[in-house]
Design an enzyme around this catalytic site. Structure first.
Site, PDB file in Angstrom:
ATOM      1  N   SER A 104       0.799  -1.228   0.000  1.00  0.00           N
ATOM      2  CA  SER A 104       0.000   0.000   0.000  1.00  0.00           C
ATOM      3  C   SER A 104       0.830   1.276   0.000  1.00  0.00           C
ATOM      4  O   SER A 104       0.328   2.354  -0.323  1.00  0.00           O
ATOM      5  CB  SER A 104      -0.940   0.018   1.214  1.00  0.00           C
ATOM      6  OG  SER A 104      -1.818  -1.080   1.168  1.00  0.00           O
ATOM      7  N   LYS A 109      -8.406   2.932   6.543  1.00  0.00           N
ATOM      8  CA  LYS A 109      -7.392   3.939   6.210  1.00  0.00           C
ATOM      9  C   LYS A 109      -7.992   5.334   6.214  1.00  0.00           C
ATOM     10  O   LYS A 109      -7.366   6.289   6.686  1.00  0.00           O
ATOM     11  CB  LYS A 109      -6.782   3.616   4.847  1.00  0.00           C
ATOM     12  CG  LYS A 109      -5.982   2.319   4.831  1.00  0.00           C
ATOM     13  CD  LYS A 109      -5.492   1.962   3.430  1.00  0.00           C
ATOM     14  CE  LYS A 109      -4.678   0.680   3.441  1.00  0.00           C
ATOM     15  NZ  LYS A 109      -4.228   0.276   2.096  1.00  0.00           N
TER      16      LYS A 109
END
Length: 816
Positions: free
Chosen positions: A700, A743
């Site tokens: 990520s 997130k």
């Protein structure tokens, strides 16, 4: 032809004389009679049954001459017409003393051995055997007289000991043995009473030296005595056990008679009747009831104090106490179930909707299989408590087991009854504990199941969590199928990846993400604070916490996806207030932002200095962890060197590869980015992710690393209010990642306003609740150029001016 098994042996006359006392004269050519399973010794008398035509003719021929015949053992007792190769070369010249014809055509003869003889020539084979023989005289003893006496005495003592141990030798023969003083005669007489194998008996016959023969017989007697001693020991043990059993039986019968006279009930019969009534009442399936009846029959026939009787009683108790036909009635009111779920849990709309859908279908179809749900989410988001609420909404019993650390397959399937202390597995134990066959069954920590040499519990769960198979789940202990299709199984996990793929395929996975600040505030006011009031013995008259104080606790004292630490901090405040109330303090304690430090001391989480301004080489990334989302700050710097890349911060292999890919992309696009291509050979690059003690991995952070590197190389600041997540390829494409909600929530917690996400994660953004997206600006990108456009704070100058600036900055790092 067959021989009698216990021949009579008798000592006759002295050496060199016939039974009549005259000097013995034996012919050289005599008929031969092959015998089976017996070896005849000199001076031995025994009856023989003769049935073969060839043998009968040999007997007739002997009787027509002088009654002398050669008796020789044949090597194969099964041979009906033995050849001369199948007949031993040494036999015994014998005299037929008596003959009797039997009604069945056979002939019975009584013979006495006279002397050993060796066959020298076969003269005739039909219609009977006729041979030429050479008499083998008894050899003289060569051993000293003292040794001979000792050997004979030893053999006689061994014979006496064998008789004491149960050897069947008649007293008359024993007397003759004890009176013999000739070693050869003694050896032959003892050998004829030892029940030797034909091979061993023939070996004795062929030994001509009487001393050697006697020593060989002593060896065979020693082995026979060992066998007899072992046989006597076994018989003694068996007799002891039998005597003990008979004694116990006699005492029990006496006890029964006494109880009967006293009018006491027969407890055993009463026990059997009670078990029979319980089996009838349990409403077992036919197959299970048949097994229970069979075990009850075994118990009835078994001794009540037998070791296996207690095993059967325990097994019957388990069968009887299981809820074969007992189940609770579902409350099918969708409105009431909805109100219960809303009362116990805030948000979690997807889970609530799934439960209400199940109720709706259950209302329309009476018989249906229970769903198998898997709640996946970080700790503290309410997965386990949600299972209790579902059970309350359905009006079902609730049972829970934890699978964390379970490594033995028997924990799921149970142990077989052959093992001491065997019990059913956790599934059957929990069903018995619930008391109904349709509870809500929660299995916590299904992602933490282990496996070792005792089996794989995850594989054992495949049958339990398969609606097509669990209709006949068979526990190893029970040995009969139990229907689990009515059970509503719910599993929980922090991560979905460690779950066995085949097991995951059987479950409906529902992801439960973390909570926003507003959601945590609402939950704290509605659930957490009232619960802590109750647990600490205080109420609203003693304590009041302002909304601003709760928000400060959420932002500065906790940093988590769930609510556990938030509840701990609230509990800390309640304890301090409860202490004051117990000491006699009066009045209301108001907790505000200004007074919060008095109860919780200094905040634990503060914004780092680099977050306060835009900096070059520092990019903000969004990461997913087991406890929810998190914000990471990736730092990059350049220095004089030889073109190496250093990576620090306890990075995993995937994250290191992302950094390499980011650097390769940057070098391949150096001209477009305004970076001189040859500058990389003279510079060292260092990428660091703070909090180096914490392991980090995953793809990520690809675009974040690329942004930090390009920012450091171009001396362009990165906007501090922009966070990003996404995987980058060597061609600059941005690939999608997971954990978007977690997130985004992490970004909100630290004040991020703009979030850069991969274009393919647009579907995840649309699924975010409105309150999560409120105040946030999402930029969806599919190429690294768009990321740089959004993240780098460039002056409003033409591109050429920027390139010139980059070139000058690059030259500043070149060695002189």
């Amino acid at each position: 032809m067959s021989e009698e098994k216990e021949p009579k042996t008798e000592e006759k006359d002295s050496e060199g004389q016939s039974p009549s006392g005259q000097e013995r004269r034996l012919p050289a050519v005599i008929p031969l009679l092959p015998v089976r399973d017996v070896v005849i010794y000199p001076f031995m008398i025994l009856p023989l049954f003769v049935g073969r035509d060839k043998s009968i003719r040999a007997v007739d021929e002997s009787l027509s001459r002088d009654r002398i015949i050669l008796l020789v053992a044949q090597k194969d007792a099964e041979a009906e017409d033995p050849s001369q190769e199948e007949i031993y070369p040494v036999g015994t010249i014998s005299m037929i003393m008596r003959m009797l014809k039997m009604p069945d055509g056979r002939v019975k003869v009584l013979v006495q051995g006279v002397a050993r003889a060796r066959i020298t020539e076969y003269l005739r084979k039909n219609p009977y055997f006729e041979v030429r023989v050479a008499e083998v005289p008894e050899a003289e003893a060569t051993a000293p007289p003292l040794e001979m006496e000792a050997l004979m005495r030893s053999v006689k003592e061994q014979v006496g000991k064998s008789v004491q141990l149960g050897k069947g030798i008649s007293p008359d023969v024993l007397v003759i043995i004890n009176n013999l003083d000739h070693p050869g005669r003694l050896g032959d007489l003892v050998a004829s009473n030892l029940d030797l194998k034909v091979e061993d008996a023939q070996e004795i016959l062929e030994i001509m030296d009487p001393v050697v023969r006697l020593r060989r017989i002593a060896e065979l007697l020693g082995k026979e005595i060992e066998v007899l001693e072992m046989q006597q020991k076994i018989q003694s043990q068996a007799r002891g056990e039998m005597d003990k059993t008979q004694k116990e039986y006699y005492l029990r019968e006496q006890l029964k008679a006494i109880q009967k006279e006293l009018g006491e009930a027969d407890e055993r019969a009463q026990e059997i009747q009670e078990y029979s009534a319980k089996i009838e009442k349990a409403k077992m399936p036919p197959q299970v009831e048949a097994e229970a009846r069979q075990q009850l029959g075994r118990l009835q026939r078994m001794h009540p104090d037998a070791a296996e009787a207690s095993v059967i009683r325990t097994y019957l108790d388990w069968l009887i106490e299981l809820p074969w036909g007992r189940q609770t009635k579902d409350k099918l009111s969708i409105k009431k179930a909805s109100s219960i779920l809303e009362e116990d849990h805030y948000d979690l709309e997807k889970v609530k909707e799934r439960i209400l859908e199940y109720l709706a279908v259950r209302k329309l179809k009476k018989k249906m299989k229970g769903p198998i749900l898997c709640f996946v989410g970080p700790p503290g988001v309410g997965k386990t408590s949600l299972g209790r609420s579902i059970a309350r909404a359905l009006s079902r019993k609730f049972v829970r087991i934890s699978l964390g650390g379970v490594r033995d397959e028997a924990e799921i399937r149970g142990h077989r009854r052959t093992y001491i202390g065997a019990l059913p597995g956790k599934i059957i134990q929990s069903i018995k504990q619930a008391g109904s066959n349709n509870p809500v069954f929660m299995m916590d920590e299904v992602d933490k199941v282990g496996a070792d040499f005792r089996g794989d519990p995850s594989a054992a769960l495949l049958e339990v969590l398969d609606p097509e198979q669990n209709v006949s789940f068979t526990d190893h202990y029970l040995g009969v199928p139990f229907d689990l299709s009515n059970v509503m199984f719910i599993t929980t996990a922090n991560l979905a990846d460690p779950i066995l793929p085949a097991l995951k395929d059987r479950m409906e996975v529902i992801e439960i993400s973390g909570y926003t600040e507003e959601e945590k505030l609402h939950i704290a006011k509605r659930y957490l604070i009232p619960r802590q009031y109750k647990e600490h013995g205080i109420d609203r008259r003693h304590l009041e916490i302002s909304d601003e104080a709760i928000l400060k606790i959420i932002n500065e004292y906790t940093r988590e996806a769930g609510l556990r630490n938030l509840e701990r901090e609230i509990a800390t405040i309640c304890r301090k207030v409860a202490k004051g109330v117990a000491e006699g303090k009066k009045g209301l304690a108001k907790v505000t932002v200004a007074s919060l430090h008095k109860y919780l001391r200094a905040p634990r989480f503060l914004r780092e200095p680099e977050q306060e301004k835009d900096e070059m080489g520092v990019a903000t990334g969004l990461a997913w962890t087991q406890t929810g989302g998190d914000v990471i700050y990736i730092e990059a710097t350049v220095m004089k060197g030889k073109g190496s890349l250093a990576l620090t911060g306890h990075l995993g292999d995937v994250m290191k590869e992302s950094a390499q890919a980011a650097l390769s992309y940057t070098r391949s696009r150096a001209r477009e980015l305004g970076i001189e291509e040859d500058i990389f050979a003279n510079l060292d690059l260092h990428v660091h992710v703070p909090a180096g003690a914490i392991p980090k991995d995953g793809p990520s952070a690809g675009i974040t690393m690329a942004t930090a590197l390009i920012s450091a190389l171009t001396k362009t600041p990165v906007r501090r209010d922009v966070a990003m997540t996404g995987e980058v390829t060597l061609r600059g494409k941005v690939l999608p990642v997971g954990g978007i909600k977690e997130k985004v929530l992490a970004g909100r917690r630290v004040g991020i306003k703009t979030i850069v996400l991969p274009q393919e994660n647009d579907k995840d953004v649309k699924e975010l609740p409105a309150n999560v997206k409120r105040g946030l600006h999402f930029i969806l990108v599919d190429h690294m150029d768009q990321v740089l456009e959004a993240a780098l704070r460039r002056e409003a100058t033409p591109t050429k001016e920027l390139k010139s600036k980059v070139s000058v900055a690059s030259h500043a790092h070149r060695p002189s």
